[in-house]
Design a protein around this motif. Structure first.
Motif, PDB file in Angstrom:
ATOM      1  N   THR A 102       0.574  -1.055  -0.072  1.00  0.00           N
ATOM      2  CA  THR A 102       0.042  -0.025   0.242  1.00  0.00           C
ATOM      3  C   THR A 102       0.820   1.407  -0.106  1.00  0.00           C
ATOM      4  O   THR A 102       1.896   1.379   0.808  1.00  0.00           O
ATOM      5  N   ASP A 103       0.591   1.986  -0.947  1.00  0.00           N
ATOM      6  CA  ASP A 103       1.205   3.409  -1.103  1.00  0.00           C
ATOM      7  C   ASP A 103       2.697   3.425  -1.381  1.00  0.00           C
ATOM      8  O   ASP A 103       3.545   4.437  -1.257  1.00  0.00           O
TER       9      ASP A 103
ATOM     10  N   THR B 111      -2.916   1.274  -9.279  1.00  0.00           N
ATOM     11  CA  THR B 111      -3.082   1.367  -8.038  1.00  0.00           C
ATOM     12  C   THR B 111      -4.393   0.793  -7.647  1.00  0.00           C
ATOM     13  O   THR B 111      -5.241   0.463  -8.315  1.00  0.00           O
TER      14      THR B 111
ATOM     15  N   ASN C 116      -3.284   8.856  -7.063  1.00  0.00           N
ATOM     16  CA  ASN C 116      -3.198   7.436  -7.673  1.00  0.00           C
ATOM     17  C   ASN C 116      -2.451   7.258  -9.033  1.00  0.00           C
ATOM     18  O   ASN C 116      -1.776   6.433  -9.306  1.00  0.00           O
TER      19      ASN C 116
ATOM     20  N   LEU D 179       1.368   7.747  -8.445  1.00  0.00           N
ATOM     21  CA  LEU D 179       1.808   6.397  -7.605  1.00  0.00           C
ATOM     22  C   LEU D 179       1.915   5.376  -8.718  1.00  0.00           C
ATOM     23  O   LEU D 179       2.806   4.621  -8.784  1.00  0.00           O
ATOM     24  N   SER D 180       1.090   5.314  -9.684  1.00  0.00           N
ATOM     25  CA  SER D 180       1.129   4.187 -10.734  1.00  0.00           C
ATOM     26  C   SER D 180       2.036   4.543 -11.701  1.00  0.00           C
ATOM     27  O   SER D 180       2.777   3.492 -12.163  1.00  0.00           O
TER      28      SER D 180
ATOM     29  N   ARG E 150       5.408   3.160  -9.994  1.00  0.00           N
ATOM     30  CA  ARG E 150       5.470   1.779 -10.175  1.00  0.00           C
ATOM     31  C   ARG E 150       5.976   1.375 -11.517  1.00  0.00           C
ATOM     32  O   ARG E 150       6.696   0.544 -11.580  1.00  0.00           O
TER      33      ARG E 150
ATOM     34  N   GLU F  43      -5.942   4.369 -10.597  1.00  0.00           N
ATOM     35  CA  GLU F  43      -6.591   2.986  -9.994  1.00  0.00           C
ATOM     36  C   GLU F  43      -7.432   2.139 -10.756  1.00  0.00           C
ATOM     37  O   GLU F  43      -7.801   2.635 -11.950  1.00  0.00           O
TER      38      GLU F  43
ATOM     39  N   ARG G 289      -3.052  -3.406  -6.656  1.00  0.00           N
ATOM     40  CA  ARG G 289      -1.718  -2.570  -6.556  1.00  0.00           C
ATOM     41  C   ARG G 289      -0.488  -3.274  -7.303  1.00  0.00           C
ATOM     42  O   ARG G 289       0.112  -4.257  -6.820  1.00  0.00           O
TER      43      ARG G 289
END
Length: 279
Positions: free
Chosen positions: A29-30, A63, A72, A75-76, A79, A105, A124
């Motif tokens: 997570t995160d 995410t 999101n 963050l995606s 990644r 997301e 995730r």
């Protein structure tokens, strides 16, 4: 009869066709750092695809449904970028990575309330899609001069030549099987030519910003050094005087610009030849 033969040719091509290969990497997570277990799974996947003639690779980050859209999406993307970095660190040709995109997301689809945590965990992730050439291309290998012929010729300080037939496994400092004979010949000639002093230069493929690659065996970012030392140790074991040799890692400072496997190489730089005029 000709139609029958043509039919079997088409069937054979269909059966031999290489379909897309996919792999998913899951995150906490995160977080956008790849967990160690997922990192190891990814390295196994890279080992599986290394022998393929790959046309393109797509990397998509996702995410779970928590967090704002802006958060999101960022963050995606982080990644997806982290996966591309691992590809690069492990000598994977970046030129065929055509997409590195954060998709934001994945909407939560709940069947049972107790499945929420598990489903979010599966959302995730990064999805990797590998698309091989179909059929694989026919690549002509360059004409290679025998290493023994290079070493038995006239040499002078400053001469450098590539051990064309000495190729390394992606991400490692040990040789492909077809390279062993060439290394044996190299050792034999260098024992005979005890007037040659030289530096062994190790190289890697496909890393970002001319960095060294990570040695998958030791997890250290010194693969070019490890490759040069592999050759150094082998020659020393076969009777070449260590006083005549040095080894150094060149990272990815001098890519050849051709097939990636030819950048996973070792070169010999002649530093002194007995009988040379020191002036």
């Amino acid at each position: 009869m000709k139609k029958l033969i043509a039919f079997f040719v088409l069937i054979t091509q269909f059966l031999c066709a290489q379909e897309d290969l996919t792999h998913e990497v899951y995150f906490e997570t995160d977080k956008f750092e790849v967990p160690s277990t997922e990192h190891n799974r990814l390295l196994l996947f890279l080992s599986e695809i290394e022998g393929l003639d790959i046309e393109k690779v797509s990397i998509y980050g996702f995410t779970d449904d928590r967090g704002s859209d802006t958060y999101n999406l960022k963050l995606s993307q982080q990644r997806a970028n982290s996966i591309k970095t691992i590809f690069s660190n492990n000598e994977f040709d970046e030129s065929i990575i055509t997409n590195v995109d954060g998709k934001g997301e994945v909407l939560l689809k709940v069947i049972k309330e107790e499945d929420v945590h598990k489903i979010r965990g599966l959302n995730r992730k990064v999805e990797i899609i590998v698309h091989p050439y179909n059929p694989p291309r026919v690549v002509e290998e360059p004409v290679k001069m025998e290493v023994k012929d290079q070493l038995r010729g006239d040499l002078k300080a400053g001469d450098k030549f590539t051990l064309e037939n000495i190729l390394f496994k992606t991400g490692y400092s040990y040789l492909l099987p077809e390279s062993v004979k060439t290394l044996e010949e190299l050792a034999e000639v260098l024992v005979e030519r005890d007037d040659i002093y030289f530096t062994i230069q190790g190289h890697v493929c496909c890393t970002q910003n001319s960095r060294d690659a990570i040695d998958r065996k030791t997890k250290k970012r010194n693969l070019s050094v490890a490759r040069a030392k592999y050759i150094y140790d082998y020659l020393a074991k076969k009777g070449v005087d260590k006083k005549r040799m040095k080894y150094v890692g060149m990272r990815r400072l001098f890519p050849l610009g051709g097939e990636p496997k030819f950048d996973r190489r070792v070169e010999i730089l002649v530093t002194y030849v007995g009988g040379e005029n020191s002036n």
